[in-house]
Design an enzyme around this catalytic site. Structure first.
Site, PDB file in Angstrom:
ATOM      1  N   ASN A 198      -6.495   5.652   5.882  1.00  0.00           N
ATOM      2  CA  ASN A 198      -6.725   5.076   4.555  1.00  0.00           C
ATOM      3  C   ASN A 198      -7.432   3.725   4.619  1.00  0.00           C
ATOM      4  O   ASN A 198      -7.311   2.906   3.704  1.00  0.00           O
ATOM      5  CB  ASN A 198      -5.406   4.951   3.788  1.00  0.00           C
ATOM      6  CG  ASN A 198      -4.911   6.305   3.336  1.00  0.00           C
ATOM      7  OD1 ASN A 198      -5.701   7.191   3.025  1.00  0.00           O
ATOM      8  ND2 ASN A 198      -3.604   6.475   3.303  1.00  0.00           N
ATOM      9  N   HIS A 247       0.833  -1.208   0.000  1.00  0.00           N
ATOM     10  CA  HIS A 247       0.000   0.000   0.000  1.00  0.00           C
ATOM     11  C   HIS A 247       0.863   1.251   0.000  1.00  0.00           C
ATOM     12  O   HIS A 247       0.622   2.178  -0.744  1.00  0.00           O
ATOM     13  CB  HIS A 247      -0.961  -0.009   1.195  1.00  0.00           C
ATOM     14  CG  HIS A 247      -1.958   1.092   1.158  1.00  0.00           C
ATOM     15  ND1 HIS A 247      -1.640   2.398   1.483  1.00  0.00           N
ATOM     16  CD2 HIS A 247      -3.273   1.093   0.839  1.00  0.00           C
ATOM     17  CE1 HIS A 247      -2.715   3.157   1.360  1.00  0.00           C
ATOM     18  NE2 HIS A 247      -3.724   2.380   0.976  1.00  0.00           N
ATOM     19  N   ALA A 248       1.851   1.295   0.867  1.00  0.00           N
ATOM     20  CA  ALA A 248       2.839   2.376   0.958  1.00  0.00           C
ATOM     21  C   ALA A 248       2.339   3.631   1.674  1.00  0.00           C
ATOM     22  O   ALA A 248       3.082   4.605   1.772  1.00  0.00           O
ATOM     23  CB  ALA A 248       3.407   2.735  -0.415  1.00  0.00           C
ATOM     24  N   ASP A 249       1.107   3.622   2.155  1.00  0.00           N
ATOM     25  CA  ASP A 249       0.609   4.737   2.973  1.00  0.00           C
ATOM     26  C   ASP A 249      -0.562   4.248   3.820  1.00  0.00           C
ATOM     27  O   ASP A 249      -1.547   4.950   4.004  1.00  0.00           O
ATOM     28  CB  ASP A 249       0.174   5.911   2.094  1.00  0.00           C
ATOM     29  CG  ASP A 249      -0.111   7.170   2.908  1.00  0.00           C
ATOM     30  OD1 ASP A 249       0.452   7.317   4.016  1.00  0.00           O
ATOM     31  OD2 ASP A 249      -0.918   8.003   2.448  1.00  0.00           O
ATOM     32  N   LEU A 250      -0.445   3.035   4.338  1.00  0.00           N
ATOM     33  CA  LEU A 250      -1.553   2.435   5.063  1.00  0.00           C
ATOM     34  C   LEU A 250      -1.565   2.914   6.509  1.00  0.00           C
ATOM     35  O   LEU A 250      -0.549   2.882   7.201  1.00  0.00           O
ATOM     36  CB  LEU A 250      -1.448   0.908   5.024  1.00  0.00           C
ATOM     37  CG  LEU A 250      -2.664   0.156   5.538  1.00  0.00           C
ATOM     38  CD1 LEU A 250      -3.903   0.468   4.701  1.00  0.00           C
ATOM     39  CD2 LEU A 250      -2.393  -1.343   5.528  1.00  0.00           C
TER      40      LEU A 250
END
Length: 185
Positions: free
Chosen positions: A64, A57-60
């Protein structure tokens, strides 16, 4: 659910009821039982994204993840990267820290440490009997070591570097350890 995909544009369906969006996990009023479900679903979806979709995901975080009809929904997935991205595993570890921090603050007892969650999702152990990092810096160095090993293995599998496996001791040692455990059982 995906509604339409055209080139690089993805149209998704609305998540909510009667024009009111589902709350972000941080804003959802959840019982302890619902929090346990949300934690289990989040871990399951992180694992599925990594192992089936080959994405991080890289921004979980709780910002989000939506809570709708008793289920978690990941949003803002457009910035996801493949695990082989130069910082893919670092992003995944950060996701693990964010998820763990949120659920621990909410009192979830069975919540794994970020290191355990990372290992459960990837199969790559950050902590072993032989190696126990004592700081966040040491943990990130281990993550970066896994990342470098993946890059080397990727280069080798593409035929770009003949001796790439010689530099991937960390992953080979892990695979040997994992295989010996499988055959013991």
């Amino acid at each position: 659910d995906a509604v339409l995909l055209k080139k690089h544009v993805l149209v998704m369906s609305f998540i909510g009821h009667e024009g009111k969006p589902a709350p972000k996990l941080k804003d959802a009023n959840l019982s302890y039982a619902d929090l346990e479900i949300a934690y289990d679903e989040t871990v399951e979806m992180m694992t599925q994204m990594y192992n089936t979709c080959h994405l991080v995901h890289a921004d979980l975080s709780e910002y989000n993840i939506l809570w709708h009809d008793g289920q978690c929904w990941f949003i803002d997935v457009s910035q996801s990267v493949e695990p082989t991205h130069p910082h893919g595993l670092e992003f995944l570890y950060r996701d693990c820290v964010n998820v763990t921090t949120f659920f621990q603050k909410r009192g979830i007892v069975q919540c794994n440490s970020p290191q355990s969650l990372f290992a459960n999702v990837t199969g790559l152990p950050l902590v072993t009997e032989e190696y126990c990092p004592k700081s966040e810096t040491e943990i990130l160095e281990r993550v970066r070591g896994f990342q470098r090993s993946q890059e080397i293995l990727s280069l080798s599998s593409n035929g770009m570097e003949e001796d790439a496996y010689a530099d991937s001791d960390m992953l080979k040692d892990f695979e040997d350890e994992r295989n010996s455990e499988v055959f013991k059982n």
